[in-house]
Design a protein around this motif. Structure first.
Motif, mmCIF file in Angstrom:
data_model
loop_
_atom_site.group_PDB
_atom_site.id
_atom_site.type_symbol
_atom_site.label_atom_id
_atom_site.label_comp_id
_atom_site.label_asym_id
_atom_site.label_seq_id
_atom_site.Cartn_x
_atom_site.Cartn_y
_atom_site.Cartn_z
ATOM 1 N N GLY A 20 0.812 -1.210 0.000
ATOM 2 C CA GLY A 20 0.000 0.000 0.000
ATOM 3 C C GLY A 20 0.847 1.262 0.000
ATOM 4 N N LEU A 21 1.942 1.261 0.752
ATOM 5 C CA LEU A 21 2.841 2.417 0.778
ATOM 6 C C LEU A 21 3.520 2.627 -0.577
ATOM 7 N N VAL A 22 3.868 1.532 -1.249
ATOM 8 C CA VAL A 22 4.455 1.641 -2.586
ATOM 9 C C VAL A 22 3.453 2.251 -3.550
ATOM 10 N N TRP A 23 2.214 1.776 -3.516
ATOM 11 C CA TRP A 23 1.171 2.340 -4.385
ATOM 12 C C TRP A 23 0.981 3.835 -4.093
ATOM 13 N N ALA A 24 0.943 4.196 -2.812
ATOM 14 C CA ALA A 24 0.740 5.605 -2.440
ATOM 15 C C ALA A 24 1.909 6.469 -2.897
ATOM 16 N N SER A 25 3.132 5.967 -2.768
ATOM 17 C CA SER A 25 4.311 6.734 -3.178
ATOM 18 C C SER A 25 4.330 6.953 -4.682
ATOM 19 N N ALA A 26 4.039 5.890 -5.456
ATOM 20 C CA ALA A 26 4.023 6.021 -6.911
ATOM 21 C C ALA A 26 2.910 6.965 -7.361
ATOM 22 N N LEU A 27 1.754 6.903 -6.702
ATOM 23 C CA LEU A 27 0.658 7.798 -7.056
ATOM 24 C C LEU A 27 1.011 9.251 -6.730
ATOM 25 N N ALA A 28 1.654 9.469 -5.599
ATOM 26 C CA ALA A 28 2.047 10.827 -5.226
ATOM 27 C C ALA A 28 3.010 11.416 -6.254
ATOM 28 N N LEU A 29 3.950 10.613 -6.721
ATOM 29 C CA LEU A 29 4.875 11.100 -7.742
ATOM 30 C C LEU A 29 4.137 11.382 -9.043
ATOM 31 N N GLY A 30 3.200 10.496 -9.412
ATOM 32 C CA GLY A 30 2.452 10.695 -10.647
ATOM 33 C C GLY A 30 1.587 11.942 -10.640
ATOM 34 N N LEU A 31 1.193 12.403 -9.466
ATOM 35 C CA LEU A 31 0.342 13.593 -9.358
ATOM 36 C C LEU A 31 1.125 14.898 -9.379
ATOM 37 N N LEU A 32 2.447 14.845 -9.313
ATOM 38 C CA LEU A 32 3.251 16.071 -9.267
ATOM 39 C C LEU A 32 3.001 17.012 -10.444
ATOM 40 N N PRO A 33 2.917 16.507 -11.695
ATOM 41 C CA PRO A 33 2.642 17.438 -12.799
ATOM 42 C C PRO A 33 1.309 18.165 -12.668
ATOM 43 N N LEU A 34 0.335 17.548 -12.015
ATOM 44 C CA LEU A 34 -0.938 18.221 -11.812
ATOM 45 C C LEU A 34 -0.829 19.305 -10.750
ATOM 46 N N LEU A 35 0.263 19.255 -9.975
ATOM 47 C CA LEU A 35 0.508 20.269 -8.945
ATOM 48 C C LEU A 35 1.514 21.314 -9.403
ATOM 49 N N GLY A 36 1.936 21.227 -10.667
ATOM 50 C CA GLY A 36 2.816 22.246 -11.216
ATOM 51 C C GLY A 36 4.247 21.842 -11.451
ATOM 52 N N VAL A 37 4.632 20.616 -11.091
ATOM 53 C CA VAL A 37 6.006 20.149 -11.298
ATOM 54 C C VAL A 37 6.024 19.262 -12.546
ATOM 55 N N GLY A 38 6.390 19.856 -13.673
ATOM 56 C CA GLY A 38 6.390 19.102 -14.917
ATOM 57 C C GLY A 38 5.040 19.159 -15.620
ATOM 58 N N HIS A 39 4.981 18.508 -16.791
ATOM 59 C CA HIS A 39 3.764 18.484 -17.594
ATOM 60 C C HIS A 39 3.599 17.116 -18.251
ATOM 61 N N TYR A 40 2.351 16.732 -18.430
ATOM 62 C CA TYR A 40 2.035 15.556 -19.245
ATOM 63 C C TYR A 40 1.591 16.054 -20.615
ATOM 64 N N THR A 41 2.145 15.472 -21.677
ATOM 65 C CA THR A 41 1.793 15.877 -23.036
ATOM 66 C C THR A 41 1.531 14.652 -23.898
ATOM 67 N N VAL A 42 0.750 14.860 -24.960
ATOM 68 C CA VAL A 42 0.479 13.796 -25.924
ATOM 69 C C VAL A 42 1.775 13.467 -26.658
ATOM 70 N N GLN A 43 2.073 12.174 -26.779
ATOM 71 C CA GLN A 43 3.335 11.738 -27.366
ATOM 72 C C GLN A 43 3.107 11.089 -28.738
ATOM 73 N N TYR A 44 4.149 11.111 -29.527
ATOM 74 C CA TYR A 44 4.167 10.486 -30.852
ATOM 75 C C TYR A 44 3.791 9.003 -30.745
ATOM 76 N N PRO A 45 2.885 8.496 -31.582
ATOM 77 C CA PRO A 45 2.225 9.133 -32.733
ATOM 78 C C PRO A 45 0.853 9.712 -32.413
ATOM 79 N N GLY A 46 0.652 10.196 -31.203
ATOM 80 C CA GLY A 46 -0.614 10.798 -30.803
ATOM 81 C C GLY A 46 -1.574 9.839 -30.150
ATOM 82 N N SER A 47 -1.053 8.735 -29.567
ATOM 83 C CA SER A 47 -1.935 7.720 -28.990
ATOM 84 C C SER A 47 -1.728 7.523 -27.493
ATOM 85 N N TRP A 48 -0.824 8.284 -26.884
ATOM 86 C CA TRP A 48 -0.570 8.118 -25.453
ATOM 87 C C TRP A 48 0.006 9.401 -24.879
ATOM 88 N N CYS A 49 -0.012 9.501 -23.556
ATOM 89 C CA CYS A 49 0.512 10.677 -22.859
ATOM 90 C C CYS A 49 1.556 10.241 -21.848
#
Length: 343
Positions: A154-183
């Motif tokens: 559970g702690l591993v899941w929480a840690s990975a989720l916390a890192l994944g949420l950083l771009p939504l908090l302003g650290v980095g960005h998620y963008t559409v990647q080549y060939p336009g089918s994933w982010c």
């Protein structure tokens, strides 16, 4: 975010690719087959794990709990990401038209980071558990091993989720990647993108390195006890050897699948001159390399369950019959106790 992308959402970068090129790159049947094979493999591993847990010893139960967490993570990762990617490959929708506000892109970016880091972090957690179980067998209360293992998962899941949420908090960005089918995370020059890319690559690499170090010590300890001047009753049990074989297999698979992508991310965000232009565009070579390394990394979710399925005692004994002749041998704990009293 980019000068020529003011009319689009923050997840869209300039990407010059035609519909025909997308059809050639993104095969819907390959993506669907890949996803179905992965889901079936993980379901098979889960069914085998359920049977093994019912007859497992206390010392093995925590390791099987970690394996259950790993297989569940791989299954859900394939299910969620596969649903988006396969749909996109079949429909070939324009991301700008379907998701102008970037909500779907942000969701996919979070789960890509989450399901990417979880297997690496769980591998390190499993290596730590085996390291303590082999070198410090009396340092932990046996009755709490399974509960502690689920807490760690559970702690591993929480840690990975916390890192994944950083771009939504302003650290980095998620963008559409080549060939336009994933982010995924952005390999740009923005300080937040650089920091997030390095954090993702560093955390994944440290997890792999930690697994390698702890597994090496554990294997060396087992070999020392097994080949030492001790009686057969004091040699490691078959289940301990089996767990280490499975753990080494998981580590090798994770290293082969993920290290190329992690190294590529670190190299790209630190590259000078920058790989990404001021307008947010990457060279076609860089975009293709990122896609190839990502596809290699996704094989981890298919190969993980087969490591457990194939590296069980029932299968190993078919190729190494001598293993069954030591089925009644005791734990290596008496030998470790003997060594501690001598010193």
């Amino acid at each position: 975010m980019w000068p020529n992308a003011s009319s689009l959402g923050p997840c869209f970068r300039p990407m010059n690719i035609t519909l025909e090129e997308r059809r050639l790159i993104a095969s819907p049947w390959f993506a669907a087959s890949f996803c179905l094979v992965g889901l079936a493999s993980n379901l098979l591993a889960l069914s085998v794990l359920m049977g093994a847990r019912q007859s497992s010893s206390q010392s093995r139960s925590s390791f099987l709990t970690f394996l259950c967490g790993l297989v569940l993570t791989d299954f859900m990762g394939l299910l969620v990401t596969g649903a988006i990617v396969v749909t996109q490959h079949f429909v070939l929708f324009e991301w700008q038209a379907v998701d102008p506000g970037c909500s779907l892109c942000h969701f996919m970016g979070v789960i890509m980071v989450f399901f990417g880091l979880c297997p690496l972090l769980l591998g390190a957690a499993m290596a730590s558990e085996r390291f303590l179980g082999i070198t410090r067998p009396f340092s932990r209360p046996a009755t709490a091993s399974q509960r502690r293992a689920w807490t760690t998962v559970g702690l591993v899941w929480a840690s990975a989720l916390a890192l994944g949420l950083l771009p939504l908090l302003g650290v980095g960005h998620y963008t559409v990647q080549y060939p336009g089918s994933w982010c995924f995370l952005t390999l740009g020059t923005d300080p937040g993108d650089v920091a997030f890319g390095l954090l993702f690559a560093l955390l994944g690499s440290v997890s792999v390195g930690m697994s390698f170090l702890l597994n090496t010590i554990s294997v060396a300890t087992l070999c020392h006890v097994y080949h030492g001047q001790v009686t057969a009753q004091q040699r490691p049990r078959d289940c301990e050897v089996e767990m280490m074989v499975q753990l080494m297999g998981i580590m090798v698979v994770a290293s082969i699948c993920w290290m190329p992508l992690l190294v590529f991310i670190a190299q790209t965000v630190l590259q000078s001159p920058p790989a990404m232009s001021p307008t947010g565009q990457l060279s076609r070579l860089t975009e293709r390399q990122l896609l190839i390394y990502l596809r290699v990394a996704t094989w981890n979710q298919i190969l993980d369950p087969w490591v457990y399925i194939l590296f069980r005692r029932a299968v190993i004994q078919r190729f190494y019959p001598r293993l069954s002749t030591r089925s009644r041998s005791l734990s290596l704990q008496p030998q470790l106790t003997r060594r501690s009293t001598i010193h």
